[in-house]
Write a protein that holds these residues in place. Sequence first.
Motif, mmCIF file in Angstrom:
data_model
loop_
_atom_site.group_PDB
_atom_site.id
_atom_site.type_symbol
_atom_site.label_atom_id
_atom_site.label_comp_id
_atom_site.label_asym_id
_atom_site.label_seq_id
_atom_site.Cartn_x
_atom_site.Cartn_y
_atom_site.Cartn_z
ATOM 1 N N THR A 43 48.032 23.244 40.572
ATOM 2 C CA THR A 43 49.259 23.963 40.921
ATOM 3 C C THR A 43 49.593 23.823 42.395
ATOM 4 N N TYR A 44 50.846 23.560 42.698
ATOM 5 C CA TYR A 44 51.333 23.495 44.080
ATOM 6 C C TYR A 44 52.351 24.621 44.259
ATOM 7 N N GLY A 45 52.492 25.097 45.513
ATOM 8 C CA GLY A 45 53.621 25.973 45.816
ATOM 9 C C GLY A 45 53.377 27.449 45.699
ATOM 10 N N CYS A 46 54.434 28.152 45.274
ATOM 11 C CA CYS A 46 54.495 29.618 45.413
ATOM 12 C C CYS A 46 53.787 30.352 44.270
ATOM 13 N N GLN A 47 53.800 31.672 44.362
ATOM 14 C CA GLN A 47 53.160 32.510 43.337
ATOM 15 C C GLN A 47 53.823 32.335 41.977
ATOM 16 N N MET A 48 55.124 32.070 42.019
ATOM 17 C CA MET A 48 55.864 31.858 40.769
ATOM 18 C C MET A 48 55.247 30.676 39.997
ATOM 19 N N ASN A 49 54.928 29.626 40.740
ATOM 20 C CA ASN A 49 54.302 28.456 40.128
ATOM 21 C C ASN A 49 52.895 28.763 39.644
ATOM 22 N N GLU A 50 52.158 29.552 40.455
ATOM 23 C CA GLU A 50 50.813 29.960 40.030
ATOM 24 C C GLU A 50 50.904 30.662 38.674
ATOM 25 N N HIS A 51 51.898 31.527 38.587
ATOM 26 C CA HIS A 51 52.037 32.298 37.348
ATOM 27 C C HIS A 51 52.486 31.396 36.193
ATOM 28 N N ASP A 52 53.382 30.448 36.466
ATOM 29 C CA ASP A 52 53.771 29.490 35.412
ATOM 30 C C ASP A 52 52.543 28.739 34.907
ATOM 31 N N SER A 53 51.643 28.389 35.838
ATOM 32 C CA SER A 53 50.432 27.679 35.410
ATOM 33 C C SER A 53 49.573 28.557 34.503
ATOM 34 N N GLU A 54 49.603 29.867 34.746
ATOM 35 C CA GLU A 54 48.858 30.767 33.848
ATOM 36 C C GLU A 54 49.443 30.702 32.434
ATOM 37 N N ASN A 180 42.898 36.002 37.403
ATOM 38 C CA ASN A 180 42.170 37.067 38.070
ATOM 39 C C ASN A 180 42.027 38.254 37.113
ATOM 40 N N LYS A 181 40.882 38.933 37.156
ATOM 41 C CA LYS A 181 40.662 40.036 36.206
ATOM 42 C C LYS A 181 41.161 41.383 36.739
ATOM 43 N N TYR A 182 41.518 41.410 38.012
ATOM 44 C CA TYR A 182 41.886 42.694 38.625
ATOM 45 C C TYR A 182 43.323 42.734 39.127
ATOM 46 N N LYS A 183 43.843 41.545 39.459
ATOM 47 C CA LYS A 183 45.205 41.465 40.015
ATOM 48 C C LYS A 183 46.040 40.589 39.085
ATOM 49 N N ALA A 184 47.268 41.000 38.824
ATOM 50 C CA ALA A 184 48.102 40.193 37.922
ATOM 51 C C ALA A 184 49.484 39.960 38.518
ATOM 52 N N TRP A 185 50.012 38.781 38.263
ATOM 53 C CA TRP A 185 51.402 38.495 38.618
ATOM 54 C C TRP A 185 52.290 38.918 37.456
ATOM 55 N N ILE A 186 53.438 39.480 37.762
ATOM 56 C CA ILE A 186 54.411 39.782 36.705
ATOM 57 C C ILE A 186 55.784 39.307 37.159
ATOM 58 N N ASN A 187 56.376 38.411 36.403
ATOM 59 C CA ASN A 187 57.748 38.007 36.728
ATOM 60 C C ASN A 187 58.673 39.157 36.406
ATOM 61 N N ILE A 416 38.783 53.139 58.773
ATOM 62 C CA ILE A 416 38.312 53.012 57.387
ATOM 63 C C ILE A 416 39.527 52.759 56.506
ATOM 64 N N VAL A 417 39.472 51.661 55.753
ATOM 65 C CA VAL A 417 40.652 51.274 54.951
ATOM 66 C C VAL A 417 40.243 50.961 53.503
ATOM 67 N N PRO A 418 41.184 51.144 52.553
ATOM 68 C CA PRO A 418 40.858 50.832 51.154
ATOM 69 C C PRO A 418 40.963 49.334 50.895
ATOM 70 N N VAL A 419 39.927 48.780 50.238
ATOM 71 C CA VAL A 419 39.917 47.339 49.962
ATOM 72 C C VAL A 419 39.608 47.120 48.473
ATOM 73 N N LEU A 420 40.429 46.303 47.818
ATOM 74 C CA LEU A 420 40.114 45.901 46.436
ATOM 75 C C LEU A 420 39.191 44.692 46.513
ATOM 76 N N ILE A 421 37.938 44.899 46.127
ATOM 77 C CA ILE A 421 36.944 43.816 46.224
ATOM 78 C C ILE A 421 37.176 42.812 45.081
ATOM 79 N N GLU A 422 37.380 41.544 45.463
ATOM 80 C CA GLU A 422 37.726 40.543 44.448
ATOM 81 C C GLU A 422 36.575 39.633 44.047
ATOM 82 N N GLY A 423 35.651 39.396 44.968
ATOM 83 C CA GLY A 423 34.553 38.471 44.642
ATOM 84 C C GLY A 423 33.877 37.996 45.900
ATOM 85 N N VAL A 424 33.105 36.923 45.741
ATOM 86 C CA VAL A 424 32.326 36.392 46.858
ATOM 87 C C VAL A 424 33.263 35.728 47.872
#
Length: 473
Positions: A43-54, A180-187, A416-424
Amino acid sequence: MILPNLKDAKVRTNKEVAIKTNEYYIDSELEKIGKGKKYFVKTYGCQMNEHDSENIKAILEDMNFIETDTMENADIILLNTCAIRENAHNKVFGMVGRMKHLKSNKPDLITGICGCMAQEEAIVEEIMQKYKWLDIVFGTHNIHRLPQLLKEVVEKQKQEIEVFSIEGEILENIPVKRDNKYKAWINIMYGCDKFCTYCIVPYTRGKQRSRMPEFILNEVKELVKDGYKEVTLLGQNVNAYGKDLGISYDMANLLEDVAQTKIERIRFVTSHPWDFTDEMIEVIKTYPNIMPYIHLPLQSGSDRILKLMGRRYTKESYLSLYNKLKKALPYSSITTDIIVGFPGETEEDFKETLDVVKSCQYDSAFTFIFSPRIGTPAAKMEDKILLEEKEKRLHELNELVNMYAKKANDTYVGKIVPVLIEGVSEKSSDIMMGYTDTMKLVNVKGAEEFVGQIVNVKITDAKTWSLDGELVS
Ligand code: 5AD
Ligand code: SF4
């Protein structure tokens, strides 16, 4: 064979956009095509393309293909392309060369190009002349037709090109394989009607079509049930959401309804300053699950250039919106996009851009040299600025932007700030990575067992593009 054409891609009509819930289908014949075979999607480009690839990946898996992360192992390779700038093109053609090599050793390999470049008339002409061995070309409006197109390729063994220039309906039953199991794109909407003079998107993605709120809200509710923590509402210009629906429902209404689903984090990209309403600001302020992060593209700080770009705002109105946002949401982070070297940009115009950057002190900025795109009005404008000069401006701008990015990050140290831990993290296997509510990347020590959770992190150090921190127990 259906080829793209620029003339149709420009057309905008008031024709109502149909919503279809059963357009995508797969049958037992199509399911057989991928049995025992592997796919590779780049996949190249923007989040829209990332989501199309999904979506593309889920369709391939419906056909029983299995994903591989190495091109060499694949039986089908698809490049989901971006057309926004020339360098995106060049990268794709580099990959096409690699595909040709692989195909010469493995003649059954299916190769294809889809996405925004496939929507370009000139590119498809080039493919038909010089890349006859590429098996499949499809565009942004007919991803759902992939199974049928692949069947044709397998049965007829000839190049299959199907690109629609006039956008179709909104399809509500395309499957998705989320990365991703925690974050999702929605058009929340497709296409764009702004026609900024430098931009190819209104031609490659078609007219603005908003999804009906109930489909979006159902998708969010399902994600909450599946344990998702964050959704990003996607569109080329999300602030114009709903304007084409013919009902009295806009982005502020949608944000509020999404917030009430109780999903823990909501983000939205991209905002055009023109459509940012006071109601939206009020909703963002009211709901703590709408993240205090706004991407607000500036493009240029010069009124003369903004006019040539067709951006519909002035330096003054942009700054007044920026200041209003900062006043209402003082904790928020704001990022931007800037183009340098637009045709006719003088040293004086460029200084105006630097002025705005100095005034806004962005958390970060994506900066680009203007790239002429065939078919857009700006590509025909006289462009006398030397590349050397454009590069110099980009460099000067980046120095300034990076200085403010570091300055903004420095203010986090000790907090101190809230962080969504995604992985390594990329740095080391015993350091985790995640994002703050304000979209700062943080490398966190001691958070191994908190992947997928939002945790409190004490920031210990600031870099230009990331923060370091440790878990607060
Ligand atoms: N040249 C350079 N940058 C561009 N962008 C869009 N079109 C062009 C172009 N022709 C930039 C804009 C936009 C971002 C996604 O890409 O800054 O906001
Ligand atoms: Fe392109 Fe302008 Fe539409 Fe953004 S708002 S996608 S820059 S035309």
